[in-house]
Design a protein around this motif. Structure first.
Motif, PDB file in Angstrom:
ATOM      1  N   LYS A 289     -15.232 -33.713  14.999  1.00  0.00           N
ATOM      2  CA  LYS A 289     -16.644 -33.380  14.801  1.00  0.00           C
ATOM      3  C   LYS A 289     -16.867 -31.884  14.736  1.00  0.00           C
ATOM      4  CE  LYS A 289     -18.588 -37.540  16.892  1.00  0.00           C
ATOM      5  NZ  LYS A 289     -19.357 -38.104  18.023  1.00  0.00           N
ATOM      6  N   LEU A 290     -16.041 -31.107  15.413  1.00  0.00           N
ATOM      7  CA  LEU A 290     -16.214 -29.654  15.389  1.00  0.00           C
ATOM      8  C   LEU A 290     -15.859 -29.080  14.025  1.00  0.00           C
ATOM      9  CD1 LEU A 290     -14.797 -28.683  18.876  1.00  0.00           C
ATOM     10  CD2 LEU A 290     -17.169 -28.518  18.128  1.00  0.00           C
ATOM     11  N   SER A 291     -14.803 -29.526  13.401  1.00  0.00           N
ATOM     12  CA  SER A 291     -14.398 -28.992  12.102  1.00  0.00           C
ATOM     13  C   SER A 291     -13.714 -30.067  11.277  1.00  0.00           C
ATOM     14  CB  SER A 291     -13.466 -27.796  12.304  1.00  0.00           C
ATOM     15  OG  SER A 291     -13.086 -27.261  11.068  1.00  0.00           O
TER      16      SER A 291
ATOM     17  N   ASN B 259     -16.607 -29.713   6.742  1.00  0.00           N
ATOM     18  CA  ASN B 259     -16.468 -28.265   6.629  1.00  0.00           C
ATOM     19  C   ASN B 259     -15.191 -27.985   5.848  1.00  0.00           C
ATOM     20  OD1 ASN B 259     -16.570 -25.531   6.865  1.00  0.00           O
ATOM     21  ND2 ASN B 259     -16.235 -25.459   9.069  1.00  0.00           N
ATOM     22  N   VAL B 260     -15.339 -27.677   4.554  1.00  0.00           N
ATOM     23  CA  VAL B 260     -14.198 -27.511   3.659  1.00  0.00           C
ATOM     24  C   VAL B 260     -14.135 -26.063   3.202  1.00  0.00           C
ATOM     25  CG1 VAL B 260     -13.147 -28.239   1.483  1.00  0.00           C
ATOM     26  CG2 VAL B 260     -14.354 -29.903   2.901  1.00  0.00           C
ATOM     27  N   SER B 261     -12.933 -25.505   3.226  1.00  0.00           N
ATOM     28  CA  SER B 261     -12.733 -24.118   2.833  1.00  0.00           C
ATOM     29  C   SER B 261     -13.206 -23.883   1.404  1.00  0.00           C
ATOM     30  CB  SER B 261     -11.247 -23.757   2.959  1.00  0.00           C
ATOM     31  OG  SER B 261     -11.010 -22.450   2.489  1.00  0.00           O
ATOM     32  N   GLY B 262     -13.922 -22.785   1.212  1.00  0.00           N
ATOM     33  CA  GLY B 262     -14.429 -22.438  -0.107  1.00  0.00           C
ATOM     34  C   GLY B 262     -15.814 -22.956  -0.382  1.00  0.00           C
ATOM     35  N   ILE B 263     -16.290 -23.911   0.416  1.00  0.00           N
ATOM     36  CA  ILE B 263     -17.630 -24.472   0.232  1.00  0.00           C
ATOM     37  C   ILE B 263     -18.463 -24.341   1.497  1.00  0.00           C
ATOM     38  CG2 ILE B 263     -18.944 -26.566  -0.276  1.00  0.00           C
ATOM     39  CD1 ILE B 263     -16.691 -27.485  -2.016  1.00  0.00           C
TER      40      ILE B 263
ATOM     41  N   LEU C  68     -20.126 -26.073   5.009  1.00  0.00           N
ATOM     42  CA  LEU C  68     -20.626 -27.344   5.519  1.00  0.00           C
ATOM     43  C   LEU C  68     -21.425 -28.063   4.438  1.00  0.00           C
ATOM     44  CD1 LEU C  68     -21.833 -26.142   9.036  1.00  0.00           C
ATOM     45  CD2 LEU C  68     -19.789 -27.466   8.545  1.00  0.00           C
ATOM     46  N   PHE C  69     -21.218 -29.384   4.321  1.00  0.00           N
ATOM     47  CA  PHE C  69     -22.021 -30.205   3.407  1.00  0.00           C
ATOM     48  C   PHE C  69     -21.927 -31.654   3.890  1.00  0.00           C
ATOM     49  CE2 PHE C  69     -17.778 -29.935   1.677  1.00  0.00           C
ATOM     50  CZ  PHE C  69     -17.469 -31.229   1.289  1.00  0.00           C
ATOM     51  N   ASN C  70     -22.909 -32.462   3.494  1.00  0.00           N
ATOM     52  CA  ASN C  70     -23.002 -33.852   3.924  1.00  0.00           C
ATOM     53  C   ASN C  70     -22.239 -34.759   2.974  1.00  0.00           C
ATOM     54  OD1 ASN C  70     -24.660 -33.250   6.118  1.00  0.00           O
ATOM     55  ND2 ASN C  70     -26.523 -33.426   4.897  1.00  0.00           N
ATOM     56  N   VAL C  71     -21.588 -35.780   3.547  1.00  0.00           N
ATOM     57  CA  VAL C  71     -20.929 -36.816   2.761  1.00  0.00           C
ATOM     58  C   VAL C  71     -21.297 -38.170   3.346  1.00  0.00           C
ATOM     59  CG1 VAL C  71     -18.982 -35.370   2.088  1.00  0.00           C
ATOM     60  CG2 VAL C  71     -18.816 -36.759   4.147  1.00  0.00           C
TER      61      VAL C  71
ATOM     62  N   ARG D 100     -12.086 -29.452  -3.961  1.00  0.00           N
ATOM     63  CA  ARG D 100     -11.729 -28.772  -2.714  1.00  0.00           C
ATOM     64  C   ARG D 100     -11.167 -29.760  -1.697  1.00  0.00           C
ATOM     65  NH1 ARG D 100     -11.851 -23.041  -2.896  1.00  0.00           N
ATOM     66  NH2 ARG D 100     -13.440 -22.451  -4.421  1.00  0.00           N
ATOM     67  N   ILE D 101     -11.782 -30.938  -1.595  1.00  0.00           N
ATOM     68  CA  ILE D 101     -11.318 -31.939  -0.615  1.00  0.00           C
ATOM     69  C   ILE D 101      -9.916 -32.425  -0.973  1.00  0.00           C
ATOM     70  CG2 ILE D 101     -11.728 -34.262   0.279  1.00  0.00           C
ATOM     71  CD1 ILE D 101     -14.729 -33.718  -0.043  1.00  0.00           C
ATOM     72  N   THR D 102      -9.707 -32.782  -2.251  1.00  0.00           N
ATOM     73  CA  THR D 102      -8.417 -33.376  -2.645  1.00  0.00           C
ATOM     74  C   THR D 102      -7.304 -32.341  -2.746  1.00  0.00           C
ATOM     75  OG1 THR D 102      -9.069 -33.189  -4.979  1.00  0.00           O
ATOM     76  CG2 THR D 102      -9.524 -35.275  -3.868  1.00  0.00           C
TER      77      THR D 102
END
Length: 462
Positions: A255-257, A274-278, A280-283, A334-336
């Motif tokens: 939950k922290l990262s 929390n993804v590098s380059g973007i 925080l965002f909701n999924v 970014r995620i993949t």
């Protein structure tokens, strides 16, 4: 004039006749002197009227000559006056030509003056327009100065917020570091607990064997067996508690990262990654459809969202988790790119039939490569599918044509963005209705519901 000349000629003829007659008469009178006086008298009588007429004619001739002389003088004066008139006429013509030339010059000057006046009017109009434009630009400059001051104030505020966020990030990083160390400690304790549990299991086996041997012994032995069982139960309870505590630590750390949906338990619903380059965002996480840990990257459940969007919108993402949405090409990339992901596609046909299949190495490349699609190996209950035909294709929209056709833009033709290798096959972003479909082996299926989900491949082993 003609009559006077005629009379003169006639008088000359009469005079010649008179002279001839006189000569003849003289010759006759010479021959007969007697008749001299008679002849003279007779000639006088005969000639007298003629002489009178001659005198009259001579007077008239003299008058006529005087008149002719006057007429000649008048003619000469008239000719001189005519020549003067001609000269005056020529002078007048020259002056008229000069006057026309001056008139043309005056007209040309007036035209030039009018053109100059028009240019002056145009210049005045342009000057007024430029003055108005300058006034507008001054007003815009004033507004922009005000906006710039506001932006500077907002920038200062954002900088202060950014500093606060940096401090929060540092603090959270320290917490994560502490939690990581705590997790390692817990894992060590867990390993120790496992070794203790193994020891206890061996003891239990020994106790059970001894219990089996001493099953019919005294009450003391039974009491001891109960104590051993109680100890065993307590050890098992402690071990279970430690396992749960370790799971809670992992969940808290996630939950922290988190960079993906929680791989354990029922964590369906909206979560923050929390993804590098973007950042925080909701999924939308889904733990019900195919197990835990799935991120929903695309959803078609009601047709409430148009998928005929431009490149920038598909890059950013659109829609809401409660209805139709697309997560966004950049977020998916970014995620993949963090680790290996699998893709799960769930489809519901209009007749209610469901179809599910997976790909074991799903990812999309960066924007410079057109968010090219990679799927990996196919696994499903069907033999073949149209989705595999789109592999290695770049993403296309109506304003970014990346399909292999030279004269057709499949995205513009089908009114949606997709990885097109052809304009048909499996088009899961097509307009909701008959076009929302997928081809299987020689079978066309019209769909009413589609979901595309991804999760790390490691989640399959848990």
């Amino acid at each position: 004039m003609g009559r006077i000349k005629f009379n003169g000629v006639f008088l000359l003829m009469v005079l010649q006749i008179f002279l001839v007659a006189t000569t003849t008469g003289d010759e006759t009178c010479e021959s007969d002197r007697k008749m001299e006086e008679q002849c003279r008298f007779h000639n006088y009588k005969t000639v007298k009227p003629l002489l009178d007429y001659f005198r009259q004619v001579r007077n008239e001739l003299e008058q006529s000559e005087t008149k002719e002389k006057q007429i000649s003088e008048l003619s000469f004066d008239l000719m001189e006056k005519y020549h003067k008139i001609v000269r005056i006429h020529e002078t007048f013509k020259k002056e008229a030509a000069l006057l026309n030339e001056y008139k043309n010059k005056v007209i040309k000057g007036e035209n030039d003056l009018q053109l100059c006046q028009n240019k002056v009017d145009k210049s005045d109009f342009e000057i007024n327009s430029q003055q108005n434009m300058i006034l507008k630009l001054e007003e815009q400059l004033t507004d922009k100065s005000t906006n710039l001051e506001n932006c500077q104030v907002q920038l200062k505020s954002l900088n202060s917020r950014l500093i606060e966020k940096d401090e929060n990030i540092k603090r959270l990083s320290e917490i994560i570091k502490n939690n990581t160390e705590h997790q390692k400690t817990r894992e060590l304790e867990l390993e120790k607990s496992k070794s203790i549990l193994l020891t206890h299991e061996k003891d239990i086996q020994l106790y059970r064997s001894e219990n089996h041997k001493l099953n019919r012994t005294s009450e003391n032995i039974r009491e001891e067996q109960k104590n051993i069982q109680l100890k065993l139960t307590e050890s098992e309870t402690k071990l279970i508690d430690k396992v749960k505590e370790n799971q809670l630590c992992q969940s808290a750390l996630h939950k922290l990262s988190p960079t993906t949906c929680p791989p354990l338990g029922d964590y369906s619903g909206v979560h923050q990654l929390n993804v590098s380059g973007i950042g925080l965002f909701n999924v939308l996480c889904d733990s019900q459809l195919a197990g835990p840990g799935w991120i929903v990257i695309q959803q078609r459940v009601g047709g409430n969202e148009s998928f005929n969007r431009d490149w920038a919108t598909f890059r950013k993402g659109f829609g809401v988790p409660e209805s139709d949405f697309f997560l966004g090409l950049e977020k998916i990339h970014r995620i993949t790119s963090l680790q290996r992901f699998e893709l799960y596609i769930h489809m519901v046909a209009k007749n209610g039939s469901t179809y599910n299949f997976r790909f074991d190495d799903f990812k999309i490349y960066d924007e410079d490569n057109g968010y090219e699609l990679s799927l990996g190996k196919f696994n499903g209950t069907i033999i073949d599918n149209g989705m595999s035909y789109n592999e290695d294709m770049k993403f296309s929209t109506f304003d970014h044509d990346n399909d292999p056709y030279n004269h057709i833009n499949c995205a513009a033709l089908n009114a949606n963005g997709w990885w097109y290798n052809s304009c048909i096959d499996c088009n899961l972003n097509a307009p909701y209705g008959e076009q929302l479909c997928c081809w299987f082996t020689n079978k066309y299926i019209s769909l009413k519901e589609v979901k595309m989900l991804i999760r790390p491949n490691e989640a399959m082993k848990k």
